[in-house]
Scaffold this motif. Structure first.
Motif, PDB file in Angstrom:
ATOM      1  N   THR A  49       0.833  -1.209   0.000  1.00 17.94           N
ATOM      2  CA  THR A  49       0.000   0.000   0.000  1.00 17.94           C
ATOM      3  C   THR A  49       0.870   1.263   0.000  1.00 17.94           C
ATOM      4  O   THR A  49       0.496   2.259  -0.617  1.00 17.94           O
ATOM      5  CB  THR A  49      -0.987   0.034   1.185  1.00 17.94           C
ATOM      6  OG1 THR A  49      -0.275  -0.123   2.404  1.00 17.94           O
ATOM      7  CG2 THR A  49      -2.040  -1.051   1.048  1.00 17.94           C
ATOM      8  N   ASP A  50       2.029   1.219   0.677  1.00 17.88           N
ATOM      9  CA  ASP A  50       2.959   2.349   0.612  1.00 17.88           C
ATOM     10  C   ASP A  50       3.441   2.561  -0.821  1.00 17.88           C
ATOM     11  O   ASP A  50       3.550   3.694  -1.283  1.00 17.88           O
ATOM     12  CB  ASP A  50       4.161   2.133   1.540  1.00 17.88           C
ATOM     13  CG  ASP A  50       3.813   2.293   3.011  1.00 17.88           C
ATOM     14  OD1 ASP A  50       2.728   2.839   3.312  1.00 17.88           O
ATOM     15  OD2 ASP A  50       4.627   1.861   3.848  1.00 17.88           O
ATOM     16  N   ARG A  53       0.880   4.283  -3.135  1.00 23.83           N
ATOM     17  CA  ARG A  53       0.803   5.736  -2.972  1.00 23.83           C
ATOM     18  C   ARG A  53       1.810   6.478  -3.846  1.00 23.83           C
ATOM     19  O   ARG A  53       1.550   7.601  -4.265  1.00 23.83           O
ATOM     20  CB  ARG A  53       1.016   6.120  -1.507  1.00 23.83           C
ATOM     21  CG  ARG A  53      -0.147   5.783  -0.633  1.00 23.83           C
ATOM     22  CD  ARG A  53       0.042   6.335   0.787  1.00 23.83           C
ATOM     23  NE  ARG A  53      -0.832   5.599   1.665  1.00 23.83           N
ATOM     24  CZ  ARG A  53      -0.433   4.767   2.611  1.00 23.83           C
ATOM     25  NH1 ARG A  53       0.834   4.587   2.857  1.00 23.83           N
ATOM     26  NH2 ARG A  53      -1.315   4.118   3.339  1.00 23.83           N
TER      27      ARG A  53
END
Length: 169
Positions: A49-50, A53
């Motif tokens: 998920t990082d 981004r």
């Protein structure tokens, strides 16, 4: 039409070149950082998920670096291949030369984007990070991204050439 039997596998005009490059970039940016990040920080949902981004920034950066290194990569490839060499030899060596140059830049810049901070860490660890990153990038490019992009081009050109043949008849 070209005498090259693989003319259908590569872009024929600037619009097709953009599509070809975007197919490669999207596959690469969605694969290479995930593998590198997983090997560095562990394959976790949080790591993924990082990365999601920062994917848009990575995509734009990769396209810019590809455009900046394209001519030097072609020049290096031309020194290594001969006119009689196979299409596959040209493609593999071009992928290797491109990845070599792109990975030199992206090992540092990609780390900065991924960690969202500019530090000397990727420079200090370059000798350790770059061979791994270059190998991962080359494998993804040679075995996945570029073959898929060439297949997309081949299918597109089959449709375009079929329409042109019907129109000419």
């Amino acid at each position: 039409m070209s005498d090259n039997p693989f003319h259908t596998h590569l872009p024929r005009n600037p619009k097709e070149f953009v599509a070809f490059m975007l197919v490669i970039a999207v596959i690469s940016v969605n694969t290479i950082p995930v593998v590198i990040g997983g090997l560095t920080a562990g394959f976790t949902v949080a790591m993924w998920t990082d990365l999601l981004r920062v994917m848009p920034v990575l995509l734009v950066t990769v396209v810019a670096v590809v455009l900046l290194t394209m001519k030097p990569a072609h020049m290096l490839t031309a020194r290594l291949v001969r006119p009689g060499d196979s299409f596959r030899a040209h493609m593999i060596l071009n992928a290797l030369c491109s990845v070599l140059l792109i990975s030199l830049v992206m090992t540092v810049v990609g780390t900065w984007i991924g960690t969202q901070r500019v530090s000397t860490e990727p420079l200090e660890q370059f000798a350790h990070l770059w061979p791994r990153n270059c190998t991962i990038a080359f494998l993804v490019e040679a075995l996945l991204a570029q073959p898929v992009a060439r297949q997309v081009m081949r299918r597109h050109h089959q449709r375009v050439d079929a329409r042109a043949a019907v129109t000419a008849a």
